[in-house]
Design a protein around this motif. Structure first.
Motif, PDB file in Angstrom:
ATOM      1  N   VAL A 123      -5.247   2.399  -3.357  1.00 45.05           N
ATOM      2  CA  VAL A 123      -5.691   3.636  -2.701  1.00 45.05           C
ATOM      3  C   VAL A 123      -6.902   4.212  -3.428  1.00 45.05           C
ATOM      4  O   VAL A 123      -7.620   5.054  -2.882  1.00 45.05           O
ATOM      5  CB  VAL A 123      -4.537   4.657  -2.652  1.00 45.05           C
ATOM      6  N   CYS A 124      -7.129   3.743  -4.652  1.00 43.06           N
ATOM      7  CA  CYS A 124      -8.183   4.327  -5.488  1.00 43.06           C
ATOM      8  C   CYS A 124      -8.744   3.280  -6.437  1.00 43.06           C
ATOM      9  O   CYS A 124      -7.997   2.457  -6.962  1.00 43.06           O
ATOM     10  CB  CYS A 124      -7.579   5.486  -6.291  1.00 43.06           C
ATOM     11  N   GLY A 125     -10.058   3.336  -6.636  1.00 47.12           N
ATOM     12  CA  GLY A 125     -10.710   2.504  -7.649  1.00 47.12           C
ATOM     13  C   GLY A 125     -11.507   3.400  -8.585  1.00 47.12           C
ATOM     14  O   GLY A 125     -12.076   4.415  -8.157  1.00 47.12           O
ATOM     15  N   VAL A 126     -11.520   3.043  -9.853  1.00 50.34           N
ATOM     16  CA  VAL A 126     -12.233   3.814 -10.871  1.00 50.34           C
ATOM     17  C   VAL A 126     -13.320   2.927 -11.467  1.00 50.34           C
ATOM     18  O   VAL A 126     -13.072   1.755 -11.768  1.00 50.34           O
ATOM     19  CB  VAL A 126     -11.264   4.270 -11.994  1.00 50.34           C
ATOM     20  N   PHE A 160      -7.248  -7.714  -2.053  1.00 51.07           N
ATOM     21  CA  PHE A 160      -6.018  -7.005  -2.435  1.00 51.07           C
ATOM     22  C   PHE A 160      -5.761  -5.960  -1.356  1.00 51.07           C
ATOM     23  O   PHE A 160      -6.692  -5.272  -0.929  1.00 51.07           O
ATOM     24  CB  PHE A 160      -6.227  -6.350  -3.820  1.00 51.07           C
ATOM     25  N   PRO A 161      -4.519  -5.815  -0.893  1.00 52.74           N
ATOM     26  CA  PRO A 161      -4.278  -4.869   0.216  1.00 52.74           C
ATOM     27  C   PRO A 161      -4.610  -3.429  -0.159  1.00 52.74           C
ATOM     28  O   PRO A 161      -4.451  -3.023  -1.308  1.00 52.74           O
ATOM     29  CB  PRO A 161      -2.779  -5.024   0.507  1.00 52.74           C
ATOM     30  N   ALA A 162      -5.050  -2.664   0.835  1.00 54.81           N
ATOM     31  CA  ALA A 162      -5.470  -1.281   0.585  1.00 54.81           C
ATOM     32  C   ALA A 162      -4.739  -0.337   1.527  1.00 54.81           C
ATOM     33  O   ALA A 162      -4.243  -0.733   2.588  1.00 54.81           O
ATOM     34  CB  ALA A 162      -6.978  -1.158   0.786  1.00 54.81           C
ATOM     35  N   THR A 163      -4.693   0.924   1.117  1.00 58.17           N
ATOM     36  CA  THR A 163      -4.075   1.955   1.940  1.00 58.17           C
ATOM     37  C   THR A 163      -4.811   3.275   1.718  1.00 58.17           C
ATOM     38  O   THR A 163      -5.841   3.314   1.046  1.00 58.17           O
ATOM     39  CB  THR A 163      -2.564   2.094   1.619  1.00 58.17           C
ATOM     40  N   ARG A 250      -3.479  -9.805 -11.080  1.00 59.00           N
ATOM     41  CA  ARG A 250      -2.814 -10.168  -9.828  1.00 59.00           C
ATOM     42  C   ARG A 250      -1.368 -10.523 -10.110  1.00 59.00           C
ATOM     43  O   ARG A 250      -1.085 -11.217 -11.087  1.00 59.00           O
ATOM     44  CB  ARG A 250      -3.478 -11.395  -9.182  1.00 59.00           C
ATOM     45  N   PRO A 251      -0.449 -10.084  -9.250  1.00 56.87           N
ATOM     46  CA  PRO A 251       0.932 -10.537  -9.416  1.00 56.87           C
ATOM     47  C   PRO A 251       1.012 -12.034  -9.139  1.00 56.87           C
ATOM     48  O   PRO A 251       0.395 -12.519  -8.197  1.00 56.87           O
ATOM     49  CB  PRO A 251       1.697  -9.733  -8.361  1.00 56.87           C
ATOM     50  N   SER A 252       1.774 -12.782  -9.947  1.00 59.67           N
ATOM     51  CA  SER A 252       1.861 -14.232  -9.731  1.00 59.67           C
ATOM     52  C   SER A 252       3.095 -14.614  -8.934  1.00 59.67           C
ATOM     53  O   SER A 252       3.149 -15.650  -8.318  1.00 59.67           O
ATOM     54  CB  SER A 252       1.988 -14.986 -11.059  1.00 59.67           C
ATOM     55  N   GLY A 253       4.144 -13.772  -9.031  1.00 59.04           N
ATOM     56  CA  GLY A 253       5.413 -14.181  -8.448  1.00 59.04           C
ATOM     57  C   GLY A 253       5.630 -13.588  -7.073  1.00 59.04           C
ATOM     58  O   GLY A 253       4.713 -13.477  -6.271  1.00 59.04           O
ATOM     59  N   ALA A 254       6.876 -13.187  -6.830  1.00 59.63           N
ATOM     60  CA  ALA A 254       7.243 -12.611  -5.535  1.00 59.63           C
ATOM     61  C   ALA A 254       6.538 -11.265  -5.370  1.00 59.63           C
ATOM     62  O   ALA A 254       6.157 -10.635  -6.358  1.00 59.63           O
ATOM     63  CB  ALA A 254       8.746 -12.405  -5.498  1.00 59.63           C
ATOM     64  N   PRO A 255       6.365 -10.808  -4.113  1.00 60.48           N
ATOM     65  CA  PRO A 255       5.741  -9.500  -3.906  1.00 60.48           C
ATOM     66  C   PRO A 255       6.484  -8.423  -4.691  1.00 60.48           C
ATOM     67  O   PRO A 255       7.706  -8.447  -4.774  1.00 60.48           O
ATOM     68  CB  PRO A 255       5.897  -9.259  -2.404  1.00 60.48           C
ATOM     69  N   HIS A 256       5.716  -7.527  -5.274  1.00 61.08           N
ATOM     70  CA  HIS A 256       6.299  -6.504  -6.153  1.00 61.08           C
ATOM     71  C   HIS A 256       6.362  -5.168  -5.408  1.00 61.08           C
ATOM     72  O   HIS A 256       5.431  -4.776  -4.749  1.00 61.08           O
ATOM     73  CB  HIS A 256       5.415  -6.367  -7.389  1.00 61.08           C
ATOM     74  N   LEU A 257       7.457  -4.487  -5.526  1.00 58.98           N
ATOM     75  CA  LEU A 257       7.559  -3.151  -4.931  1.00 58.98           C
ATOM     76  C   LEU A 257       7.325  -2.132  -6.030  1.00 58.98           C
ATOM     77  O   LEU A 257       7.999  -2.156  -7.040  1.00 58.98           O
ATOM     78  CB  LEU A 257       8.935  -2.940  -4.330  1.00 58.98           C
ATOM     79  N   CYS A 258       6.344  -1.277  -5.854  1.00 64.98           N
ATOM     80  CA  CYS A 258       6.113  -0.265  -6.897  1.00 64.98           C
ATOM     81  C   CYS A 258       5.876   1.086  -6.265  1.00 64.98           C
ATOM     82  O   CYS A 258       5.849   1.218  -5.069  1.00 64.98           O
ATOM     83  CB  CYS A 258       4.954  -0.632  -7.788  1.00 64.98           C
TER      84      CYS A 258
END
Ligand code: BT5
Length: 258
Positions: A123-126, A160-163, A250-258
Motif C-alpha cells: 500500500v506504501c513505498g518509501v 508484487f500485489p498492491a492495494t 520475497r516470500p519463498s514458501g506458501a502465501p503469507h497472511l499478515c
C-alpha cells in the motif's frame, strides 16, 4: 505547478511542528524537487506534497505511479541531528505509515526494507535518499507514496500485489488527515530513532517473521533485525545478516497472511 495548498491540507497540518510547506497539483517527483531544495539549504522538516506525480520514482530508477486525487505523495526534508543514524530513515517512514494505518484497525506490516503492506499487499513505498558531502550527511529526502483510492493502484505489471487504504477501510478516506497522522507518527518516532525502542518497534512490525524468504541471493527464515537495521536470516549455515536499501524481499514458501 506550485499552487496554494488545499484548505483541508492546511487545517490538518496546522498542529504539527513542520517547516515550510509546498503543494503542487502536478509535479515530476517530490523527491527530485526536495533534493534541489535540500541542496539550496532548505530547513529541517520542509514538506513537499504533490497531488499527482508524472515521474514518481521508486528504488533503482523504478517508477512509482501517482495519478491525481488518488494517493499521498510527499517528501520531507530532514537534516539529521548528531546521533541520528542515516540508515534508519527508511524505517522511520515505514514505521510512521504502519502506525497510522494500524491505528485505523488495519492489518499493516512493514516489508523490509521500504514497503508497508495491508493484508500482504503493498500500500506504501518509501524512498529515502541521502545527500552526503564527503563523509558528512547533509540531509535526507524522505519520500513516501501511499495508495489511498483504488485508481492509485497500477492496473498491471506489478511484481508484487498492491492495494489501497480505501479497499480496506471503505471510502471515503480523508487523505490530508491520513497525511497529518503519518507525519505526527514520524516526528514522534524520530525523537526515538537512535534508541533500542525504535529497532524493536520496527522488528515487531516486520512482515514474514518466521517465514522462509529470499532477499537478493540469500534464502532463510526471517528471524529479525540486526543492530544496524539489516535483516537477520536463519539459514542452514547459521544466522546471516543481509543489508542494503536496494534489496527486495520475497516470500519463498506458501502465501503469507499478515
Ligand atoms: C518504492 O520503490 O516502493 C518507493 C516508492 C516511493 C514513492 C514516493 S512518492 C513520493 C516520493 N517521490 C518520488 O518520486 N518517490 C517517492 P520500490 O521498492 O523500488 O518499488 C517500485 C515498484 O513498485 C515499481 O517497480 C512498481 O512495480 C511498483 N509500483 C509502482 N507504483 C506503485 C503503486 N502506486 N502501488 C504499488 N506498487 C507500485
Amino acid at each position: 505547478m506550485k499552487t496554494a495548498p488545499p484548505p483541508g491540507l492546511l487545517t490538518a497540518l496546522a498542529p504539527l511542528p513542520l517547516g515550510p510547506l509546498e503543494y503542487h497539483a502536478s509535479l515530476g517527483s517530490t523527491n527530485d524537487l526536495a533534493a534541489e531544495q535540500l541542496a539550496n539549504g532548505a530547513a529541517d522538516r520542509t514538506l513537499i506534497v504533490a497531488d499527482e506525480q508524472t515521474r514518481g520514482r521508486g528504488r533503482l530508477g523504478r517508477s512509482w505511479l501517482t495519478p491525481p486525487g488518488a494517493a499521498l505523495a510527499f517528501s520531507l526534508i530532514l537534516r539529521p541531528l548528531p546521533g541520528e543514524p542515516g540508515w534508519a530513515f527508511t524505517a522511520l517512514g515505514a514505521l510512521a505509515v504502519h502506525d497510522a494505518l494500524a491505528a485505523r484497525g488495519l492489518p499493516a506490516a512493514v516489508k523490509w526494507p521500504n514497503d508497508v503492506l495491508i493484508g500482504g499487499k503493498k500500500v506504501c513505498g518509501v524512498l529515502a535518499e541521502a545527500d552526503w558531502q564527503g563523509s558528512s550527511l547533509q540531509g535526507i529526502v524522505l519520500g513516501i507514496g501511499v495508495n489511498v483510492r483504488a485508481d492509485a493502484v497500477p492496473a498491471a505489471g506489478l511484481p508484487f500485489p498492491a492495494t489501497c487504504v480505501e479497499a480496506a477501510l471503505g471510502p471515503p478516506v480523508d487523505r490530508w488527515d491520513l497525511l497529518a497522522h503519518i507525519l505526527q507518527q514520524l516526528l514522534a518516532w524520530r525523537s526515538r530513532i537512535a534508541s533500542p525502542d525504535f529497532l524493536s518497534a520496527w522488528e515487531a512490525r516486520l512482515a514474514y517473521r518466521g517465514d522462509l524468504v529470499r532477499v537478493g541471493s540469500q534464502e532463510g527464515i526471517l528471524d529479525g533485525l540486526d543492530p544496524g537495521g539489516g535483516l537477520r536470516l536463519r539459514t542452514p549455515e547459521g544466522l546471516v545478516s543481509v543489508s542494503g536499501g536496494d534489496l527486495s524481499l520475497r516470500p519463498s514458501g506458501a502465501p503469507h497472511l499478515c
